[in-house]
Write an enzyme that holds these catalytic residues in place. Structure first.
Site, PDB file in Angstrom:
ATOM      1  CG  ASP A 190      -2.742   1.800  -1.820  1.00 13.10           C
ATOM      2  OD1 ASP A 190      -3.243   1.986  -0.687  1.00 13.10           O
ATOM      3  OD2 ASP A 190      -2.487   0.674  -2.279  1.00 13.10           O
ATOM      4  N   GLY A 242     -15.416   4.988  -1.789  1.00 13.43           N
ATOM      5  CA  GLY A 242     -15.529   4.319  -3.086  1.00 13.43           C
ATOM      6  C   GLY A 242     -16.090   5.244  -4.152  1.00 13.43           C
ATOM      7  NE  ARG A 263      -5.799  -4.620   3.456  1.00 16.91           N
ATOM      8  CZ  ARG A 263      -6.411  -3.473   3.202  1.00 16.91           C
ATOM      9  NH1 ARG A 263      -7.218  -2.951   4.118  1.00 16.91           N
ATOM     10  NH2 ARG A 263      -6.237  -2.843   2.068  1.00 16.91           N
ATOM     11  CE  LYS A 275      -8.646   6.783   1.584  1.00 16.68           C
ATOM     12  NZ  LYS A 275      -7.301   6.193   1.349  1.00 16.68           N
ATOM     13  CG  ASP A 286      -0.293   0.005   2.557  1.00 10.04           C
ATOM     14  OD1 ASP A 286       0.853  -0.475   2.674  1.00 10.04           O
ATOM     15  OD2 ASP A 286      -0.935   0.484   3.512  1.00 10.04           O
ATOM     16  CB  THR A 287       3.545   2.456   2.219  1.00 12.39           C
ATOM     17  OG1 THR A 287       4.154   1.148   2.304  1.00 12.39           O
ATOM     18  CG2 THR A 287       2.712   2.697   3.473  1.00 12.39           C
ATOM     19  CG  LEU A 288       6.469   0.260  -3.537  1.00 13.25           C
ATOM     20  CD1 LEU A 288       5.820   0.157  -4.902  1.00 13.25           C
ATOM     21  CD2 LEU A 288       7.437   1.453  -3.500  1.00 13.25           C
ATOM     22  CG  ASN A 289       0.551   0.162  -4.511  1.00  8.73           C
ATOM     23  OD1 ASN A 289       1.466  -0.373  -5.131  1.00  8.73           O
ATOM     24  ND2 ASN A 289      -0.437  -0.536  -3.968  1.00  8.73           N
ATOM     25  CG  ASN A 310      -4.691   0.196   3.759  1.00  7.21           C
ATOM     26  OD1 ASN A 310      -5.650  -0.488   3.388  1.00  7.21           O
ATOM     27  ND2 ASN A 310      -3.689   0.497   2.958  1.00  7.21           N
TER      28      ASN A 310
END
Length: 310
Positions: free
Chosen positions: A262, A231, A171, A229, A30-33, A169
């Site tokens: 992301d 959707g 999970r 957010k 997620d953070t890389l995206n 985020n």
């Protein structure tokens, strides 16, 4: 504009996906995206995007570093650990198109990011940044001691005038239980300047039945800038005690919603760090997310990047 530095802290994993021709290998997180799309969007601006994680010295780790540097991401704060490797996940798709994920990350290098001899120097460097972004996944994957050190860093960072950005985020499989996740989320939100929350995740964690519950809970912890957010629905933007609803950019050709949130974050931050208002930034986030979901996978081709006025 004044040069700005943002550090995005988290984990990137090796991705294996079953295809007819065999296995396709990529990288995901997620953070890389967010870091990658932010670096792309701000490449002509005086904004440095640094990705902060821990990797090994294996070939996957070296490939990651090379790919990130090619995207314009600063990797000078990536730690490489001699006896650890990146986490790995495998995606299976059934006959109905439903995807399932299998993870091998319990001993990944990123888990020990703040438990190294070099971590103290890393923290000192991060204190020189203007913004730090973490997510619920960032919190979840760290060791207990590493998470405690991250909170200490965030407190000192705030004291020095830095701004903290948090994406919820959530999970469930990464947490001991909901109570544990809630307690850690409370701690980070109390230090957060900009909260980028996905309402579905709030519902999953807190069982909210109304979005106002999410707003009240988050504001009670002191968050001044809140983006929720939702959707394809309008996102809710609260800035300076003013609430606005920003319509999503609707598209008919939805291929894959991976990285929608992301990429929204990246569009939002690109505009916000370029001195746009939170409402203007949310519009940029929608544009970015609506583009990404029209392509397979988390990362779209460079030529498909939308034009966002910064």
């Amino acid at each position: 504009m004044k040069p700005l530095k943002i550090a995005i802290i988290g984990e990137c994993m090796v991705e294996l996906q079953k295809k007819l021709s065999g296995l396709k290998q990529a990288f995901g997180g997620d953070t890389l995206n967010t870091a990658l799309y932010l670096a792309r969007l701000t490449k002509s601006k005086s904004i440095t995007t640094s990705y902060v994680t821990a990797l090994g010295y294996d070939s996957f780790s070296e490939q990651m570093l090379t790919a990130w540097q090619a995207e314009g991401i600063d990797t000078s704060l990536v730690l490489q650990l001699a006896h650890k490797n990146p986490g790995l996940y495998y995606i299976e798709t059934d006959d109905t198109g439903e995807r399932s994920f299998h993870y091998w990350r319990n001993d990944s290098a990123a888990k020990y990011l703040f438990d190294q001899p070099e971590s103290e120097h890393l923290a000192e460097q991060l204190l020189t940044y203007d913004y730090l972004l973490i997510t619920g996944i960032t919190l979840a994957i760290l060791t207990d001691s590493g998470r405690a050190k991250l909170f200490s860093l965030l407190k000192e960072f705030k004291r020095r005038g830095g701004k903290v950005i948090f994406d919820n985020n959530y999970r469930p499989r990464l947490w001991l239980n909901k109570a544990h996740a809630m307690a850690e989320y409370q701690k980070v939100l109390a230090l957060t300047d900009i909260a980028l929350l996905t309402f579905d995740d709030e519902v999953q964690l807190y069982e909210d039945t109304d979005v106002q519950q999410c707003i009240d809970r988050t504001q009670a912890l002191g968050v001044k800038e809140l983006i929720i957010k939702r959707g394809a629905e309008d996102c809710i933007v609260i800035e300076n005690n003013e609430t606005n609803y920003v319509a999503a950019t609707l598209v008919s050709n939805i291929i894959d919603t991976t990285a929608a949130g992301d990429s929204f974050n990246a569009g939002f931050l690109a505009k916000r760090l370029s001195h746009g208002s939170a409402t203007q930034a949310a519009s940029a986030g929608h544009i970015m997310a609506s583009t990404v979901i029209q392509y397979p996978g988390a990362i779209i081709p460079m030529v498909a990047m939308p034009e966002i006025q910064l």
